[in-house]
Scaffold this motif. Sequence first.
Motif, PDB file in Angstrom:
ATOM      1  N   TYR A  56       0.814  -1.213   0.000  1.00 33.14           N
ATOM      2  CA  TYR A  56       0.000   0.000   0.000  1.00 33.14           C
ATOM      3  C   TYR A  56       0.850   1.266   0.000  1.00 33.14           C
ATOM      4  O   TYR A  56       1.920   1.324   0.624  1.00 33.14           O
ATOM      5  CB  TYR A  56      -0.897   0.046   1.238  1.00 33.14           C
ATOM      6  CG  TYR A  56      -2.068  -0.891   1.199  1.00 33.14           C
ATOM      7  CD1 TYR A  56      -3.252  -0.516   0.578  1.00 33.14           C
ATOM      8  CD2 TYR A  56      -1.997  -2.151   1.784  1.00 33.14           C
ATOM      9  CE1 TYR A  56      -4.345  -1.374   0.542  1.00 33.14           C
ATOM     10  CE2 TYR A  56      -3.080  -3.017   1.753  1.00 33.14           C
ATOM     11  CZ  TYR A  56      -4.251  -2.622   1.131  1.00 33.14           C
ATOM     12  OH  TYR A  56      -5.331  -3.473   1.103  1.00 33.14           O
ATOM     13  N   THR A  57       0.338   2.284  -0.706  1.00 33.59           N
ATOM     14  CA  THR A  57       0.749   3.670  -0.517  1.00 33.59           C
ATOM     15  C   THR A  57      -0.476   4.398   0.030  1.00 33.59           C
ATOM     16  O   THR A  57      -1.565   4.318  -0.558  1.00 33.59           O
ATOM     17  CB  THR A  57       1.177   4.312  -1.841  1.00 33.59           C
ATOM     18  OG1 THR A  57       2.329   3.620  -2.341  1.00 33.59           O
ATOM     19  CG2 THR A  57       1.524   5.784  -1.657  1.00 33.59           C
ATOM     20  N   ILE A  58      -0.290   5.084   1.170  1.00 33.24           N
ATOM     21  CA  ILE A  58      -1.430   5.661   1.883  1.00 33.24           C
ATOM     22  C   ILE A  58      -1.134   7.105   2.238  1.00 33.24           C
ATOM     23  O   ILE A  58      -0.059   7.438   2.746  1.00 33.24           O
ATOM     24  CB  ILE A  58      -1.726   4.858   3.173  1.00 33.24           C
ATOM     25  CG1 ILE A  58      -2.077   3.407   2.814  1.00 33.24           C
ATOM     26  CG2 ILE A  58      -2.853   5.503   3.975  1.00 33.24           C
ATOM     27  CD1 ILE A  58      -2.258   2.505   4.001  1.00 33.24           C
ATOM     28  N   ASP A  59      -2.080   7.981   1.934  1.00 36.57           N
ATOM     29  CA  ASP A  59      -2.015   9.387   2.354  1.00 36.57           C
ATOM     30  C   ASP A  59      -2.849   9.553   3.621  1.00 36.57           C
ATOM     31  O   ASP A  59      -3.958   8.999   3.719  1.00 36.57           O
ATOM     32  CB  ASP A  59      -2.547  10.309   1.256  1.00 36.57           C
ATOM     33  CG  ASP A  59      -1.631  10.349   0.049  1.00 36.57           C
ATOM     34  OD1 ASP A  59      -0.455   9.962   0.176  1.00 36.57           O
ATOM     35  OD2 ASP A  59      -2.099  10.771  -1.030  1.00 36.57           O
ATOM     36  N   LEU A  60      -2.320  10.320   4.584  1.00 32.15           N
ATOM     37  CA  LEU A  60      -2.982  10.389   5.881  1.00 32.15           C
ATOM     38  C   LEU A  60      -2.750  11.725   6.562  1.00 32.15           C
ATOM     39  O   LEU A  60      -1.802  12.458   6.248  1.00 32.15           O
ATOM     40  CB  LEU A  60      -2.492   9.257   6.790  1.00 32.15           C
ATOM     41  CG  LEU A  60      -0.972   9.179   6.999  1.00 32.15           C
ATOM     42  CD1 LEU A  60      -0.648   8.970   8.447  1.00 32.15           C
ATOM     43  CD2 LEU A  60      -0.412   8.046   6.162  1.00 32.15           C
ATOM     44  N   GLN A  61      -3.640  12.012   7.487  1.00 26.14           N
ATOM     45  CA  GLN A  61      -3.527  13.196   8.351  1.00 26.14           C
ATOM     46  C   GLN A  61      -3.391  12.726   9.791  1.00 26.14           C
ATOM     47  O   GLN A  61      -4.129  11.836  10.241  1.00 26.14           O
ATOM     48  CB  GLN A  61      -4.761  14.086   8.213  1.00 26.14           C
ATOM     49  CG  GLN A  61      -4.883  14.751   6.856  1.00 26.14           C
ATOM     50  CD  GLN A  61      -6.148  15.575   6.730  1.00 26.14           C
ATOM     51  OE1 GLN A  61      -7.251  15.066   6.917  1.00 26.14           O
ATOM     52  NE2 GLN A  61      -5.997  16.855   6.455  1.00 26.14           N
ATOM     53  N   VAL A  62      -2.436  13.330  10.506  1.00 26.17           N
ATOM     54  CA  VAL A  62      -2.192  12.947  11.897  1.00 26.17           C
ATOM     55  C   VAL A  62      -2.018  14.196  12.748  1.00 26.17           C
ATOM     56  O   VAL A  62      -1.666  15.278  12.248  1.00 26.17           O
ATOM     57  CB  VAL A  62      -0.915  12.075  12.028  1.00 26.17           C
ATOM     58  CG1 VAL A  62      -1.058  10.770  11.284  1.00 26.17           C
ATOM     59  CG2 VAL A  62       0.329  12.841  11.553  1.00 26.17           C
ATOM     60  N   ASN A  63      -2.285  14.023  14.023  1.00 25.90           N
ATOM     61  CA  ASN A  63      -1.884  15.049  14.980  1.00 25.90           C
ATOM     62  C   ASN A  63      -0.369  15.014  15.120  1.00 25.90           C
ATOM     63  O   ASN A  63       0.236  13.940  15.134  1.00 25.90           O
ATOM     64  CB  ASN A  63      -2.525  14.785  16.345  1.00 25.90           C
ATOM     65  CG  ASN A  63      -3.973  15.225  16.394  1.00 25.90           C
ATOM     66  OD1 ASN A  63      -4.346  16.232  15.798  1.00 25.90           O
ATOM     67  ND2 ASN A  63      -4.801  14.465  17.115  1.00 25.90           N
ATOM     68  N   GLY A  64       0.242  16.163  15.214  1.00 26.33           N
ATOM     69  CA  GLY A  64       1.687  16.217  15.408  1.00 26.33           C
ATOM     70  C   GLY A  64       2.468  15.765  14.191  1.00 26.33           C
ATOM     71  O   GLY A  64       3.432  15.009  14.305  1.00 26.33           O
ATOM     72  N   GLU A  65       2.066  16.250  13.022  1.00 27.09           N
ATOM     73  CA  GLU A  65       2.713  15.838  11.777  1.00 27.09           C
ATOM     74  C   GLU A  65       4.211  16.135  11.788  1.00 27.09           C
ATOM     75  O   GLU A  65       5.025  15.297  11.365  1.00 27.09           O
ATOM     76  CB  GLU A  65       2.041  16.547  10.594  1.00 27.09           C
ATOM     77  CG  GLU A  65       2.659  16.220   9.247  1.00 27.09           C
ATOM     78  CD  GLU A  65       1.960  16.926   8.091  1.00 27.09           C
ATOM     79  OE1 GLU A  65       2.660  17.621   7.334  1.00 27.09           O
ATOM     80  OE2 GLU A  65       0.731  16.779   7.974  1.00 27.09           O
ATOM     81  N   ALA A  66       4.587  17.306  12.275  1.00 20.20           N
ATOM     82  CA  ALA A  66       6.007  17.683  12.312  1.00 20.20           C
ATOM     83  C   ALA A  66       6.811  16.721  13.165  1.00 20.20           C
ATOM     84  O   ALA A  66       7.938  16.343  12.813  1.00 20.20           O
ATOM     85  CB  ALA A  66       6.161  19.112  12.820  1.00 20.20           C
ATOM     86  N   ASP A  67       6.238  16.303  14.290  1.00 16.07           N
ATOM     87  CA  ASP A  67       6.946  15.365  15.168  1.00 16.07           C
ATOM     88  C   ASP A  67       7.130  14.013  14.480  1.00 16.07           C
ATOM     89  O   ASP A  67       8.198  13.391  14.595  1.00 16.07           O
ATOM     90  CB  ASP A  67       6.164  15.189  16.477  1.00 16.07           C
ATOM     91  CG  ASP A  67       6.164  16.445  17.331  1.00 16.07           C
ATOM     92  OD1 ASP A  67       7.083  17.278  17.158  1.00 16.07           O
ATOM     93  OD2 ASP A  67       5.247  16.589  18.163  1.00 16.07           O
ATOM     94  N   VAL A  68       6.093  13.570  13.774  1.00 14.65           N
ATOM     95  CA  VAL A  68       6.209  12.293  13.065  1.00 14.65           C
ATOM     96  C   VAL A  68       7.295  12.369  11.995  1.00 14.65           C
ATOM     97  O   VAL A  68       8.132  11.463  11.869  1.00 14.65           O
ATOM     98  CB  VAL A  68       4.855  11.900  12.439  1.00 14.65           C
ATOM     99  CG1 VAL A  68       5.019  10.667  11.534  1.00 14.65           C
ATOM    100  CG2 VAL A  68       3.818  11.639  13.515  1.00 14.65           C
ATOM    101  N   LEU A  69       7.297  13.454  11.230  1.00 13.67           N
ATOM    102  CA  LEU A  69       8.312  13.600  10.186  1.00 13.67           C
ATOM    103  C   LEU A  69       9.717  13.638  10.776  1.00 13.67           C
ATOM    104  O   LEU A  69      10.663  13.091  10.198  1.00 13.67           O
ATOM    105  CB  LEU A  69       8.050  14.867   9.377  1.00 13.67           C
ATOM    106  CG  LEU A  69       6.884  14.812   8.385  1.00 13.67           C
ATOM    107  CD1 LEU A  69       6.621  16.187   7.799  1.00 13.67           C
ATOM    108  CD2 LEU A  69       7.182  13.816   7.267  1.00 13.67           C
ATOM    109  N   GLU A  70       9.873  14.276  11.920  1.00 18.50           N
ATOM    110  CA  GLU A  70      11.186  14.345  12.557  1.00 18.50           C
ATOM    111  C   GLU A  70      11.648  12.960  12.997  1.00 18.50           C
ATOM    112  O   GLU A  70      12.819  12.606  12.835  1.00 18.50           O
ATOM    113  CB  GLU A  70      11.128  15.287  13.760  1.00 18.50           C
ATOM    114  CG  GLU A  70      12.494  15.520  14.412  1.00 18.50           C
ATOM    115  CD  GLU A  70      12.434  16.541  15.530  1.00 18.50           C
ATOM    116  OE1 GLU A  70      13.451  16.689  16.232  1.00 18.50           O
ATOM    117  OE2 GLU A  70      11.382  17.200  15.698  1.00 18.50           O
ATOM    118  N   ARG A  71      10.725  12.152  13.541  1.00 16.40           N
ATOM    119  CA  ARG A  71      11.094  10.805  13.986  1.00 16.40           C
ATOM    120  C   ARG A  71      11.475   9.901  12.809  1.00 16.40           C
ATOM    121  O   ARG A  71      12.271   8.978  12.958  1.00 16.40           O
ATOM    122  CB  ARG A  71       9.937  10.160  14.759  1.00 16.40           C
ATOM    123  CG  ARG A  71       9.769  10.706  16.171  1.00 16.40           C
ATOM    124  CD  ARG A  71       8.858   9.827  17.015  1.00 16.40           C
ATOM    125  NE  ARG A  71       7.469   9.857  16.586  1.00 16.40           N
ATOM    126  CZ  ARG A  71       6.829   8.823  16.074  1.00 16.40           C
ATOM    127  NH1 ARG A  71       7.466   7.664  15.878  1.00 16.40           N
ATOM    128  NH2 ARG A  71       5.562   8.937  15.716  1.00 16.40           N
TER     129      ARG A  71
END
Length: 538
Positions: A56-71
């Motif tokens: 799968y390729t999945i597009d999504l919205q999350v709380n704390g997007e910047a934190d997820v990208l940093e991790r």
Amino acid sequence: MLRITELKLPLDHSDDAVRPAIVQRLGIADADLLDFTLFKRSYDARKKNSELQFIYTIDLQVNGEADVLERFVDDHNVNVAPDVSYKVVGHAPQDYAQRPLVVGFGPCGIFAALLLAQMGFKPIVLERGKEVRQRTKDTWGLWRKNVLNAESNVQFGEGGAGTFSDGKLYSQIKDPQHHGRKVLHEFVKAGAPEEILYVSKPHIGTFRLTGMVENMRQQIIALGGEIRFEQKVTDLLVDGERLQGVVLESGEQLHANHVVMALGHSARDTFRMLHARKVFMEAKPFSIGFRVEHPQGIIDRARLGKYAGHPKLGAADYKLVHHAKNGRSVYSFCMCPGGTVVAATSEPGRVVTNGMSQYSRNERNANSGIVVGITPEQDYPGGPLAGIELQEQLESTAYLLGGSNYQAPAQLLGDFVAGKPSTALGSVEPSYKPGVTLGDLALSLPDFAIEAIREALPAFERQIKGFSMHDAVLTGIETRTSSPLRITRGADYQSLNLKGLFPAGEGAGYAGGILSAGVDGVRIAEAVVRDILGLQSA
């Protein structure tokens, strides 16, 4: 918006398994996953002994997007999702009165007209054939009663050649502006299943395409466009190097400064008219060959192994290529799983084949074109129309070999390879209607093509076990794989020597299949709008 790629789940996973898989992959709380959309789902069946998984390729919205990208900064499978939304070029000014013309109402013409209508330009569409329901009746008249209507058939009429096809909605074209997503979204709006937005090789099938085409026509009309059927363009109105409109077969003149020519690859009389009007065009390569039919089960077992027949996978397809000793390339073309071979001629006294599937793809046979690439330099020198003349010659020969009644010449694969005529069918029943006449297909194509295909068919056995089975059926001939010419256009999408003429789609040599033709229709509509509004080319 984030995008996850390469998220793998078991083939038989439940529908509600995707969300927890995303949560686990990102290491977030379920409540922090605000929304997600499937962008792509595929599988890899190349490793026969491995367990199949959906990828799968999945597009999504999350709380704390910047934190997820940093991790996940070092993880190339977690990134910001690209913006694939459609950007409108412009809108018609209130005082705009000169309506653009769109000639042809196949996939390219439909999308050119739809986009022009959505931007307020109220196009007039001229289609030489009939509306899709009546066209379907006329097409069945050839298949069931050997009666050809030269203006209403597989090639001509609402929906174009793509209506009687597998309805494939994938392409290898470069699409940096994501116009393909616009095409798919419009198809869904018109009634296509939403899965075409994410399955790796989406298709629709003829029955669904018929209703969708009608819905898109109604949308164009609701936006102020006009669709005129049985309106054949026979001449151009030209002033120096500027197009000023078109002339219809009835003698009526329609004036317009912008004319989209979305003809399809079989409008040979219109190509000749354009050539006589000295519109710049040039011969281009295309391919010739046959349709081959196998039992679909053989293809399923060869491609999917123990997963053959799995309901989530459906009928298997294939893609093959062989480089023959004589320097020719032989390849599979327009593969139709669980489909039929169809009579696709648009001219009296000629036979040509194509492939078609319904959405279910549940017919007993698989078929595809097995074709040889040819070039104007090597095989049909003589100018822009030489490829058309070669097609006509080959299709006329096929008509004679089939019995001069629109039956197609055919031969068992084993007999063809052995070089002996066929006299009786084996286990594979050919699907071509009105029917086939067994004989020697070596008489239907040039020697170099016969030599290359004879070499390729046994070679394909190494990739698809059972492909070279003796009683697989070859049906002739396949000649309209693509347009044999290109109506060359410049960076502004207009003819090189006739401003106001916008050559478009498959017939003009700029597309090959429903999706790429639709994308070209979008691009052409944008080019027309830019020219009208005085905007720079993209």
